[in-house]
Motif scaffolding. Structure first.
Motif, PDB file in Angstrom:
ATOM      1  N   TYR A 274       0.826  -1.212   0.000  1.00  0.00           N
ATOM      2  CA  TYR A 274       0.000   0.000   0.000  1.00  0.00           C
ATOM      3  C   TYR A 274       0.861   1.264   0.000  1.00  0.00           C
ATOM      4  O   TYR A 274       1.775   1.408   0.805  1.00  0.00           O
ATOM      5  CB  TYR A 274      -0.910   0.008   1.245  1.00  0.00           C
TER       6      TYR A 274
ATOM      7  N   GLY B 258       1.778   8.036   6.650  1.00  0.00           N
ATOM      8  CA  GLY B 258       2.018   8.289   5.220  1.00  0.00           C
ATOM      9  C   GLY B 258       3.213   9.226   5.052  1.00  0.00           C
ATOM     10  O   GLY B 258       4.109   9.247   5.902  1.00  0.00           O
TER      11      GLY B 258
ATOM     12  N   TYR C  21       1.155  15.309  -0.603  1.00  0.00           N
ATOM     13  CA  TYR C  21       1.030  14.526  -1.843  1.00  0.00           C
ATOM     14  C   TYR C  21       0.903  15.443  -3.045  1.00  0.00           C
ATOM     15  O   TYR C  21       0.201  16.468  -2.977  1.00  0.00           O
ATOM     16  CB  TYR C  21      -0.195  13.598  -1.745  1.00  0.00           C
TER      17      TYR C  21
ATOM     18  N   SER D 174      -2.481  13.496   6.827  1.00  0.00           N
ATOM     19  CA  SER D 174      -2.847  13.779   8.217  1.00  0.00           C
ATOM     20  C   SER D 174      -1.751  14.499   9.016  1.00  0.00           C
ATOM     21  O   SER D 174      -2.078  15.429   9.777  1.00  0.00           O
ATOM     22  CB  SER D 174      -3.297  12.495   8.918  1.00  0.00           C
TER      23      SER D 174
ATOM     24  N   GLU E 131       5.399   5.983  10.601  1.00  0.00           N
ATOM     25  CA  GLU E 131       5.145   5.332   9.303  1.00  0.00           C
ATOM     26  C   GLU E 131       6.085   4.142   9.162  1.00  0.00           C
ATOM     27  O   GLU E 131       7.293   4.296   9.314  1.00  0.00           O
ATOM     28  CB  GLU E 131       5.363   6.359   8.170  1.00  0.00           C
TER      29      GLU E 131
ATOM     30  N   HIS F  37       6.386   1.943   6.328  1.00  0.00           N
ATOM     31  CA  HIS F  37       6.968   1.684   5.004  1.00  0.00           C
ATOM     32  C   HIS F  37       8.332   2.376   4.894  1.00  0.00           C
ATOM     33  O   HIS F  37       8.414   3.599   5.081  1.00  0.00           O
ATOM     34  CB  HIS F  37       6.039   2.187   3.896  1.00  0.00           C
TER      35      HIS F  37
ATOM     36  N   ASP G 281       8.502   5.523   2.532  1.00  0.00           N
ATOM     37  CA  ASP G 281       7.608   6.596   2.987  1.00  0.00           C
ATOM     38  C   ASP G 281       8.092   7.180   4.316  1.00  0.00           C
ATOM     39  O   ASP G 281       7.938   8.380   4.560  1.00  0.00           O
ATOM     40  CB  ASP G 281       6.163   6.095   3.102  1.00  0.00           C
TER      41      ASP G 281
ATOM     42  N   ASP H 289      -5.055   4.644  11.307  1.00  0.00           N
ATOM     43  CA  ASP H 289      -5.503   4.736   9.911  1.00  0.00           C
ATOM     44  C   ASP H 289      -4.803   3.681   9.044  1.00  0.00           C
ATOM     45  O   ASP H 289      -4.093   4.015   8.088  1.00  0.00           O
ATOM     46  CB  ASP H 289      -5.183   6.162   9.417  1.00  0.00           C
TER      47      ASP H 289
ATOM     48  N   PRO I 259      -4.058   0.513   6.343  1.00  0.00           N
ATOM     49  CA  PRO I 259      -4.564   0.280   4.987  1.00  0.00           C
ATOM     50  C   PRO I 259      -5.480  -0.945   4.869  1.00  0.00           C
ATOM     51  O   PRO I 259      -6.080  -1.146   3.821  1.00  0.00           O
ATOM     52  CB  PRO I 259      -3.277   0.074   4.178  1.00  0.00           C
TER      53      PRO I 259
ATOM     54  N   GLU J 183      -6.028  -7.359   9.732  1.00  0.00           N
ATOM     55  CA  GLU J 183      -5.815  -5.972  10.153  1.00  0.00           C
ATOM     56  C   GLU J 183      -6.987  -5.384  10.958  1.00  0.00           C
ATOM     57  O   GLU J 183      -6.774  -4.516  11.804  1.00  0.00           O
ATOM     58  CB  GLU J 183      -5.496  -5.091   8.946  1.00  0.00           C
TER      59      GLU J 183
HETATM   60  N1  SAM Z   1      -2.903   8.802   7.748  1.00  0.00           N
HETATM   61  C1  SAM Z   1      -2.469   9.144   6.400  1.00  0.00           C
HETATM   62  C2  SAM Z   1      -3.238  10.366   5.938  1.00  0.00           C
HETATM   63  O1  SAM Z   1      -4.397  10.508   6.332  1.00  0.00           O
HETATM   64  O2  SAM Z   1      -2.671  11.170   5.201  1.00  0.00           O
HETATM   65  C3  SAM Z   1      -2.679   8.025   5.414  1.00  0.00           C
HETATM   66  C4  SAM Z   1      -2.209   6.710   5.888  1.00  0.00           C
HETATM   67  S1  SAM Z   1      -2.417   5.372   4.771  1.00  0.00           S
HETATM   68  C5  SAM Z   1      -4.106   5.085   4.761  1.00  0.00           C
HETATM   69  C6  SAM Z   1      -1.814   4.052   5.766  1.00  0.00           C
HETATM   70  C7  SAM Z   1      -0.306   4.123   6.019  1.00  0.00           C
HETATM   71  O3  SAM Z   1       0.035   3.143   7.002  1.00  0.00           O
HETATM   72  C8  SAM Z   1       0.527   3.812   4.789  1.00  0.00           C
HETATM   73  O4  SAM Z   1       1.423   4.868   4.560  1.00  0.00           O
HETATM   74  C9  SAM Z   1       1.272   2.518   5.156  1.00  0.00           C
HETATM   75  O5  SAM Z   1       2.579   2.461   4.638  1.00  0.00           O
HETATM   76  C10 SAM Z   1       1.280   2.591   6.668  1.00  0.00           C
HETATM   77  N2  SAM Z   1       1.360   1.300   7.355  1.00  0.00           N
HETATM   78  C11 SAM Z   1       0.937   0.083   6.924  1.00  0.00           C
HETATM   79  N3  SAM Z   1       1.107  -0.844   7.882  1.00  0.00           N
HETATM   80  C12 SAM Z   1       1.638  -0.197   8.957  1.00  0.00           C
HETATM   81  C13 SAM Z   1       1.996  -0.614  10.259  1.00  0.00           C
HETATM   82  N4  SAM Z   1       1.866  -1.878  10.651  1.00  0.00           N
HETATM   83  N5  SAM Z   1       2.490   0.310  11.111  1.00  0.00           N
HETATM   84  C14 SAM Z   1       2.621   1.611  10.734  1.00  0.00           C
HETATM   85  N6  SAM Z   1       2.301   2.066   9.499  1.00  0.00           N
HETATM   86  C15 SAM Z   1       1.792   1.171   8.627  1.00  0.00           C
END
Ligand code: SAM
Length: 282
Positions: free
Chosen positions: A3, A43, A47, A101, A119, A121, A124, A165, A167, A173
């Motif tokens: 993601y 994230g 963007y 966010s 974050e 990733h 990212d 938040d 994915p 999840e």
């Molecule tokens: N909160 C951000 C916003 O509103 O702008 C968007 C976040 S996006 C929906 C989800 C993010 O969670 C992604 O950047 C992803 O890489 C990260 N992610 C995925 N699994 C994760 C984990 N286990 N721990 C922390 N971050 C994670």
């Protein structure tokens, strides 16, 4: 981890999440005492809607792209902080940069408030670190969200807004989200927790909402916005937010704001809003 939020930034789900997040930060600012935002899935922060990723899906066109025209004055008053951040990121007027966010939080927070932007990733996380290197109010971390909440709650200020938040890429999840919340609430009972969930033709929303109801915190609000019907393999039909320890009168604001957003963002005859208590305030 497949993601990347850059493909989805500014879509209908982001509009709902960020418009509500902006309202929540405004509520936190009603007291002078500092607060801390813990953004567990942050994230990259900002963007580029003209970038390759956003261009591949064009999702923002069905989200923030539909907000160019103004709403009625009472709705605009509620949207004002969200709109102000977008305007500040796009000084020329044309929409190109969209705030994630952490950006929204930092631009609305005061000098005394703090942000933890986490974050996982690797790429990212580097971009996020680079983005906020020079803001002393922000601490960027890169760990699993569950570990982050365990490490960072309760915050020293004892006032906080926690954004969860994920994915929902993995089947487990939704359960993990509930587990994180149970642990988070145990550590920081007075925290305002905000949880995003997708509305799709699967059980994700139900699993998250049942878990949240069972936590049993009073003043737990849910707000949902559907842009179309859900069908199997049909992806995201809408999204929801659950807000635990919702600030006083937030429900009244959202009963005005979210139906207006749903009417604008809905596809065809669709466009449904729901604002309801999961557990009422005491
Ligand atoms: N909160 C951000 C916003 O509103 O702008 C968007 C976040 S996006 C929906 C989800 C993010 O969670 C992604 O950047 C992803 O890489 C990260 N992610 C995925 N699994 C994760 C984990 N286990 N721990 C922390 N971050 C994670």
């Amino acid at each position: 981890m497949n993601y990347r939020h850059a493909y989805h930034a500014g879509n209908h789900a982001d509009v709902l999440k960020h418009a509500v997040l902006a309202r929540l930060i405004e509520h936190m600012k009603k007291k002078d005492k500092p607060f801390r935002v813990v953004d567990a899935h942050a994230g990259v922060g900002v963007y580029d809607l003209s970038g390759i990723e956003a261009g591949k899906t064009g999702e923002w066109e069905g989200g923030i792209g539909k907000l160019a025209e103004t709403f009625a004055p009472d709705v605009e008053a509620l949207l004002a902080p969200y709109r102000a951040v977008i305007a500040a990121l796009n000084p020329g007027g044309a929409l190109r940069h969209y705030p994630g966010s952490p950006e929204l939080a930092l631009r609305l927070m005061r000098p005394q408030d703090r942000l933890i932007a986490n974050e996982l990733h690797p790429q990212d996380a580097v971009a996020l670190e680079r983005q906020y290197l020079h803001d002393p109010r922000c601490d960027v971390t890169s760990m699993d969200a569950e570990t982050c909440l365990k490490a960072r709650l309760p915050p020293p200020e004892r006032r906080g807004l926690i954004l969860v938040d994920p994915p929902y890429e993995l089947k487990t999840e939704a359960e993990k989200t509930v587990r994180m919340l149970v642990q988070g609430v145990r550590r920081f009972l007075q925290g305002v927790f905000v949880v995003w969930y997708p509305l799709k033709a699967d059980a994700t929303a139900e699993t998250v909402l049942t878990g949240i109801r069972d936590i049993g915190l009073p003043a737990t609000l849910k707000v949902e916005l559907r842009v179309r019907e859900a069908f199997s393999a049909g992806g995201l039909a809408g999204s929801g937010l659950a807000i635990l320890n919702a600030p006083w009168k937030l429900d009244e604001e959202l009963r005005l704001l979210v139906p207006a957003l749903a009417q604008r963002l809905g596809i065809g005859r669709w466009g449904e809003a729901q604002v309801a208590w999961i557990n009422k305030p005491v």
